[in-house]
Scaffold this active site. Structure first.
Site, PDB file in Angstrom:
ATOM      1  N   THR A 109      -0.140 -13.914  -4.750  1.00 15.12           N
ATOM      2  CA  THR A 109      -0.607 -15.298  -4.771  1.00 15.12           C
ATOM      3  C   THR A 109      -1.325 -15.652  -3.466  1.00 15.12           C
ATOM      4  O   THR A 109      -2.146 -16.557  -3.447  1.00 15.12           O
ATOM      5  CB  THR A 109       0.581 -16.269  -4.943  1.00 15.12           C
ATOM      6  OG1 THR A 109       1.629 -15.833  -4.076  1.00 15.12           O
ATOM      7  CG2 THR A 109       1.086 -16.282  -6.367  1.00 15.12           C
ATOM      8  N   ASP A 110      -1.019 -14.925  -2.374  1.00 18.14           N
ATOM      9  CA  ASP A 110      -1.583 -15.351  -1.075  1.00 18.14           C
ATOM     10  C   ASP A 110      -3.109 -15.294  -1.053  1.00 18.14           C
ATOM     11  O   ASP A 110      -3.759 -16.221  -0.580  1.00 18.14           O
ATOM     12  CB  ASP A 110      -0.945 -14.607   0.120  1.00 18.14           C
ATOM     13  CG  ASP A 110      -1.122 -13.107   0.138  1.00 18.14           C
ATOM     14  OD1 ASP A 110      -1.630 -12.539  -0.855  1.00 18.14           O
ATOM     15  OD2 ASP A 110      -0.749 -12.488   1.157  1.00 18.14           O
ATOM     16  N   GLY A 115       5.469   2.658   4.647  1.00 25.42           N
ATOM     17  CA  GLY A 115       5.003   2.840   3.275  1.00 25.42           C
ATOM     18  C   GLY A 115       5.986   2.315   2.241  1.00 25.42           C
ATOM     19  O   GLY A 115       5.883   2.610   1.058  1.00 25.42           O
ATOM     20  N   LEU A 121       7.468  -3.054   3.344  1.00 20.51           N
ATOM     21  CA  LEU A 121       8.138  -4.071   4.171  1.00 20.51           C
ATOM     22  C   LEU A 121       7.276  -4.457   5.377  1.00 20.51           C
ATOM     23  O   LEU A 121       7.770  -4.963   6.379  1.00 20.51           O
ATOM     24  CB  LEU A 121       9.520  -3.567   4.617  1.00 20.51           C
ATOM     25  CG  LEU A 121      10.500  -3.274   3.471  1.00 20.51           C
ATOM     26  CD1 LEU A 121      11.802  -2.688   3.986  1.00 20.51           C
ATOM     27  CD2 LEU A 121      10.786  -4.546   2.655  1.00 20.51           C
ATOM     28  N   SER A 131       5.226  -2.746   7.665  1.00 26.44           N
ATOM     29  CA  SER A 131       5.221  -2.108   8.986  1.00 26.44           C
ATOM     30  C   SER A 131       3.844  -2.276   9.637  1.00 26.44           C
ATOM     31  O   SER A 131       3.750  -2.460  10.860  1.00 26.44           O
ATOM     32  CB  SER A 131       5.607  -0.631   8.897  1.00 26.44           C
ATOM     33  OG  SER A 131       4.798   0.035   7.973  1.00 26.44           O
ATOM     34  N   SER A 132       2.782  -2.266   8.850  1.00 28.64           N
ATOM     35  CA  SER A 132       1.447  -2.378   9.470  1.00 28.64           C
ATOM     36  C   SER A 132       1.206  -3.787  10.013  1.00 28.64           C
ATOM     37  O   SER A 132       0.707  -3.945  11.132  1.00 28.64           O
ATOM     38  CB  SER A 132       0.331  -1.950   8.519  1.00 28.64           C
ATOM     39  OG  SER A 132       0.474  -2.555   7.277  1.00 28.64           O
ATOM     40  N   GLU A 178      -7.099  -5.917   9.191  1.00 29.06           N
ATOM     41  CA  GLU A 178      -6.756  -5.150   7.986  1.00 29.06           C
ATOM     42  C   GLU A 178      -7.909  -5.207   6.971  1.00 29.06           C
ATOM     43  O   GLU A 178      -8.285  -4.209   6.388  1.00 29.06           O
ATOM     44  CB  GLU A 178      -5.494  -5.750   7.380  1.00 29.06           C
ATOM     45  CG  GLU A 178      -4.860  -4.902   6.350  1.00 29.06           C
ATOM     46  CD  GLU A 178      -3.470  -4.415   6.745  1.00 29.06           C
ATOM     47  OE1 GLU A 178      -3.027  -3.460   6.126  1.00 29.06           O
ATOM     48  OE2 GLU A 178      -2.833  -4.971   7.648  1.00 29.06           O
ATOM     49  N   ASP A 190       1.880 -11.430   5.147  1.00 25.57           N
ATOM     50  CA  ASP A 190       2.687 -10.512   5.959  1.00 25.57           C
ATOM     51  C   ASP A 190       2.535 -10.811   7.447  1.00 25.57           C
ATOM     52  O   ASP A 190       3.508 -10.849   8.200  1.00 25.57           O
ATOM     53  CB  ASP A 190       2.266  -9.054   5.700  1.00 25.57           C
ATOM     54  CG  ASP A 190       2.307  -8.699   4.225  1.00 25.57           C
ATOM     55  OD1 ASP A 190       2.890  -9.487   3.446  1.00 25.57           O
ATOM     56  OD2 ASP A 190       1.749  -7.658   3.849  1.00 25.57           O
ATOM     57  N   TYR A 226      -4.681  -2.461  -5.477  1.00 26.25           N
ATOM     58  CA  TYR A 226      -4.529  -3.785  -4.856  1.00 26.25           C
ATOM     59  C   TYR A 226      -5.890  -4.487  -4.808  1.00 26.25           C
ATOM     60  O   TYR A 226      -6.034  -5.642  -5.223  1.00 26.25           O
ATOM     61  CB  TYR A 226      -3.944  -3.625  -3.443  1.00 26.25           C
ATOM     62  CG  TYR A 226      -3.655  -4.937  -2.751  1.00 26.25           C
ATOM     63  CD1 TYR A 226      -2.404  -5.520  -2.805  1.00 26.25           C
ATOM     64  CD2 TYR A 226      -4.662  -5.613  -2.053  1.00 26.25           C
ATOM     65  CE1 TYR A 226      -2.133  -6.733  -2.184  1.00 26.25           C
ATOM     66  CE2 TYR A 226      -4.424  -6.817  -1.424  1.00 26.25           C
ATOM     67  CZ  TYR A 226      -3.151  -7.375  -1.490  1.00 26.25           C
ATOM     68  OH  TYR A 226      -2.909  -8.578  -0.868  1.00 26.25           O
TER      69      TYR A 226
HETATM   70  C1  GLA Z   1       0.798  -6.996   0.324  1.00 25.72           C
HETATM   71  C2  GLA Z   1      -0.270  -7.792   1.052  1.00 25.72           C
HETATM   72  C3  GLA Z   1       0.061  -9.285   1.052  1.00 25.72           C
HETATM   73  C4  GLA Z   1       0.364  -9.779  -0.349  1.00 25.72           C
HETATM   74  C5  GLA Z   1       1.370  -8.863  -1.040  1.00 25.72           C
HETATM   75  C6  GLA Z   1       1.591  -9.231  -2.476  1.00 25.72           C
HETATM   76  O1  GLA Z   1       2.003  -7.051   1.019  1.00 25.72           O
HETATM   77  O2  GLA Z   1      -0.397  -7.334   2.370  1.00 25.72           O
HETATM   78  O3  GLA Z   1      -0.993 -10.009   1.623  1.00 25.72           O
HETATM   79  O4  GLA Z   1      -0.796  -9.921  -1.102  1.00 25.72           O
HETATM   80  O5  GLA Z   1       0.971  -7.510  -0.985  1.00 25.72           O
HETATM   81  O6  GLA Z   1       2.179 -10.470  -2.558  1.00 25.72           O
END
Ligand code: GLA
Length: 395
Positions: free
Chosen positions: A40-41, A137, A140, A142-143, A175, A187, A236
């Site tokens: 959703t972001d 990977g 969570l 890490s990047s 990124e 994130d 993605y």
């Molecule tokens: C990854 C992306 C986030 C977000 C999620 C899905 O973590 O880095 O920006 O889009 O996927 O919610």
């Protein structure tokens, strides 16, 4: 002494050994888990992440020249060096691109801004050493935590005074434009601005945010499926493109501006994959706001329903789960009933499951995973019982 304290002491020793003198400062940025609101972001919607008690530390010292040296302890002590005036993508050492990209975006932002031109000139080189404890990977972040820790370290070293939102934007830009993943801002923003014991409801349209305390009795249990995450980036980026196409169909800047009614009215006219992608995003936004309220009132039954609906939507409409993740969620949901919530978390295609449970059920989660996961999938899961921690700019 805890393993983290031992690691921190070893890191300082390694710093002295590599660079000849001690570090001037350390910056720490946590990883994250998202309670609800996935994919959703980048559609300018709502997310509900928490900064967790795993993260990345950067030890740093200024240099008098324009060289950046970086050592990654968790990559076998691998070392890279580059000059501030010539930051380019490194095909061979992929982790270094998060550092390169973040520093490049920081310099560009300072140079572009009239007030900051002098500060840009004042930025010099640095000796950096990185270590962390987020499983890489696993989804969570890490990047993102590496980007935020590097930006905080550079800001503190050279007195740049950048704030959490600025750092998050720069990390995301690094990124998107340097590393080549079209991620949203969740994130980086939670890694920068998380709070102890709280979840953040972030509106990705205007970056306004509110926190809700995690109820005393609630525990976050993260289950890492250890599924090899293939195709994550290409899938993605494809999802993002499909969402943009759907928004274009509605002649709106993003799916945030499309109501459920509007969506239902075009069923059959909008191509079916795009329709399902849009349905996930629009319904997930509503669920995320509702979950924020359910969390505040510690309403487990509601949490359980909302998280279950979110998982189904990510599985059926957004198609970002894997059989192993679906299995974990199904078996845990069955065991917890309405006494806890469980769903996939993050970008998907493997990675982790998040369970929000009352304390007394942590053991139920652990036992269920131990009993069923390996027998049914051939993989071993890792279970982390996590707490919510402050972000890099709230310490
Ligand atoms: C990854 C992306 C986030 C977000 C999620 C899905 O973590 O880095 O920006 O889009 O996927 O919610």
């Amino acid at each position: 002494m805890s393993s983290l304290t031992i690691k921190a002491a070893r890191a300082e020793q390694a710093f002295i050994l590599a660079y000849g003198s001690g570090s001037e400062l350390q910056a720490y940025a946590p990883g994250r888990v998202n309670l609800i609101g996935d994919h959703t972001d980048y559609n300018q919607g709502f997310v509900l992440p928490v900064a967790i008690d795993m993260g990345t530390t950067v030890l740093a010292a200024k240099r008098s020249d324009n060289l950046i040296n970086v050592i990654a302890m968790d990559m076998g002590g691998e070392r890279v060096s580059f000059r501030l005036e010539q930051i380019t993508f490194d095909e061979a050492v992929s982790w270094s691109n998060y550092v390169r990209g973040s520093i490049l975006c920081l310099l560009q932002a300072l140079r572009l801004n009239d007030h900051d031109k002098d500060r840009a000139k004042a930025v010099g080189g640095a000796d950096l050493l990185i270590h962390g404890n987020i499983p890489q990977g696993s989804g969570l972040s890490s990047s993102a935590s590496l980007e935020i820790a590097v930006l905080k370290a550079m800001s503190d070293l050279y007195g740049l005074g950048i704030d959490g939102v600025q750092a998050a934007k720069l990390g995301q830009q690094a990124e998107n434009e340097f590393v080549g993943c079209n991620c949203g801002i969740m994130d980086q923003l939670i890694s920068a601005l998380g709070q102890d014991n709280r979840a953040m409801l972030l509106d990705c349209r205007d970056l306004s945010y509110r926190y809700a305390a995690l109820p005393d009795d609630v525990v976050m249990v993260i289950i890492n499926s250890n599924v090899q995450r293939d195709l994550v980036e290409s899938e993605y980026n494809l999802r993002r493109q499909q969402c943009d196409e759907a928004a274009e169909f509605f002649d709106r800047p993003s799916l945030r501006d499309v109501s459920v009614e509007r969506l239902c009215a075009v069923e059959g006219q909008l191509e079916s994959t795009l329709y399902r992608r849009a349905r996930h995003v629009i319904s997930e936004n509503a669920r995320t706001e509702r979950t924020f309220d359910a969390l505040k009132s510690a309403d487990f039954q509601r949490l359980s329903q909302l998280m279950s609906a979110s998982h189904a939507s990510l599985r059926d409409d957004f198609e970002v789960t894997t059989p192993e993740i679906d299995f974990l969620v199904a078996v845990l949901a069955e065991r917890l009933g309405c006494e806890g919530g469980v769903r996939m978390t993050g970008g998907g295609f493997g990675g982790c499951v998040i369970a929000l449970v009352p304390k007394k059920h942590v053991v139920t989660v652990e036992e269920t995973v131990a009993e069923h996961y390996q027998v049914n999938t051939g993989l071993t899961a890792d279970v982390y019982v996590c707490s919510a921690q402050a972000g890099a700019f709230n310490r």
